[in-house]
Motif scaffolding. Structure first.
Motif, mmCIF file in Angstrom:
data_model
loop_
_atom_site.group_PDB
_atom_site.id
_atom_site.type_symbol
_atom_site.label_atom_id
_atom_site.label_comp_id
_atom_site.label_asym_id
_atom_site.label_seq_id
_atom_site.Cartn_x
_atom_site.Cartn_y
_atom_site.Cartn_z
ATOM 1 N N VAL A 1 50.977 -34.795 -11.778
ATOM 2 C CA VAL A 1 52.149 -34.033 -11.328
ATOM 3 C C VAL A 1 51.922 -32.540 -11.561
ATOM 4 O O VAL A 1 52.148 -31.706 -10.683
ATOM 5 N N LYS A 2 51.427 -32.214 -12.764
ATOM 6 C CA LYS A 2 51.210 -30.823 -13.120
ATOM 7 C C LYS A 2 50.203 -30.174 -12.177
ATOM 8 O O LYS A 2 50.394 -29.065 -11.668
ATOM 9 N N LYS A 3 49.115 -30.917 -11.918
ATOM 10 C CA LYS A 3 48.059 -30.366 -11.079
ATOM 11 C C LYS A 3 48.535 -30.192 -9.629
ATOM 12 O O LYS A 3 48.234 -29.189 -8.984
ATOM 13 N N ILE A 4 49.275 -31.161 -9.142
ATOM 14 C CA ILE A 4 49.781 -31.058 -7.761
ATOM 15 C C ILE A 4 50.724 -29.865 -7.637
ATOM 16 O O ILE A 4 50.667 -29.102 -6.675
ATOM 17 N N LYS A 5 51.571 -29.672 -8.652
ATOM 18 C CA LYS A 5 52.517 -28.545 -8.603
ATOM 19 C C LYS A 5 51.794 -27.203 -8.530
ATOM 20 O O LYS A 5 52.244 -26.279 -7.875
ATOM 21 N N THR A 6 50.660 -27.095 -9.225
ATOM 22 C CA THR A 6 49.915 -25.834 -9.184
ATOM 23 C C THR A 6 49.102 -25.717 -7.905
ATOM 24 O O THR A 6 49.079 -24.650 -7.294
ATOM 25 N N GLU A 7 48.447 -26.789 -7.518
ATOM 26 C CA GLU A 7 47.555 -26.693 -6.358
ATOM 27 C C GLU A 7 48.299 -26.697 -5.027
ATOM 28 O O GLU A 7 47.827 -26.130 -4.047
ATOM 29 N N PHE A 8 49.420 -27.402 -5.004
ATOM 30 C CA PHE A 8 50.163 -27.538 -3.742
ATOM 31 C C PHE A 8 51.628 -27.189 -3.953
ATOM 32 O O PHE A 8 52.504 -28.056 -3.920
ATOM 33 N N PRO A 9 51.896 -25.892 -4.160
ATOM 34 C CA PRO A 9 53.251 -25.484 -4.568
ATOM 35 C C PRO A 9 54.337 -25.776 -3.532
ATOM 36 O O PRO A 9 55.513 -25.822 -3.884
#
Ligand code: UDP
Length: 243
Positions: A120-128
């Motif tokens: 979740v954290k990574k998706i939020k940063t990579e795909f805002p």
């Protein structure tokens, strides 16, 4: 037979380039057409041939993609070649990229709690621009309706389900009976790969079609599962003679 389908041991694969497949999937997301995607490797094909209930479920898929070089090799042996391998992991990443571009919404289900949190954290940063409608780890009672209801109510454009087969496809089949739109896809251990919990093979291994070998070195517990591959190839040989 439809030229865009290739049959490998009773499983009908879509014979499309990844790009073409993505275009079709994206179109269906945009017109809100319900879509079930199965990314099938040799293990899934063998399992489906052994368990008719599972075969029935994957036959309901709108798309079955050739996940793994084993399927591509089998298709070649059967003289009905498949254009290219479409790995579930790659497809998930491409769908995420699209979702980011088009402000689509997603729901994530599967993997251990710490892995799904990292995902979740990574998706939020990579795909805002992606709207995350919800998520849950993959360790729950399959009969538990609360989680199913939560996911259904989220009405996400895309739901990625990483419970491993056959669980993920069983869950998706049930889920799809309750929603009116959205793309659902089983992604196996992709959340682990995405967060680096399980490393994907270096590019050179992938290029040489030796990803399976790398995974075996890294996770020797997979050895028993891999013994299935020679059985799969034998079954394909037998099918070839029959044809
Ligand atoms: N998993 C899960 N719930 C379960 C069993 C497994 O969420 O009850 C997850 C597990 O944590 C892993 C994935 O399902 O993230 C299965 O990964 P595996 O490598 O077995 O699948 P593959 O990628 O080979 O299909």
């Amino acid at each position: 037979m439809n030229k865009q389908k290739v049959n490998v041991l009773n499983v009908s694969f879509d014979n499309l380039r990844q790009e073409e497949l993505l275009a079709q999937l994206n179109h269906r997301i945009q017109i809100q057409q319900k879509t079930f995607v199965v990314t099938a490797n040799p293990e899934i094909v063998m399992y489906a041939n052994q368990y008719p209930n599972y075969m029935d479920i994957i036959k309901k898929a709108d798309y079955i993609t050739p996940d793994g070089i084993g399927i591509v090799k089998a298709a070649r042996m059967l003289k009905t070649p498949i254009i290219e391998r479409v790995a579930g992991y790659d497809l998930m990443l491409e769908l995420l990229k699209n979702a980011d571009k088009l402000n689509q919404s997603i729901y994530l289900l599967g993997a251990k709690e710490e892995v799904i949190l990292k995902t979740v954290k990574k998706i939020k940063t990579e795909f805002p621009n992606i709207k995350l409608k919800g998520y849950h780890n993959g360790y729950f009672e399959l009969t538990d309706k609360t989680l199913l209801n939560q996911a259904v109510e989220a009405q996400a454009d895309i739901i990625f389900v990483g419970l491993g087969f056959p669980k993920q496809e069983e869950w998706i089949q049930n889920y799809l009976q309750h929603v009116t739109k959205g793309l659902a896809m089983g992604v196996g251990g992709s959340f682990d790969a995405y967060t680096g919990t399980v490393k994907r093979a270096p590019a050179i291994f992938i290029k040489m079609n030796l990803e399976w070998f790398y995974r075996l070195l890294k996770q020797p517990t997979r050895f028993k599962r891999m013994l299935m591959i020679p059985k799969f190839l034998l079954a394909v040989q037998k099918e070839k003679r029959k044809r």
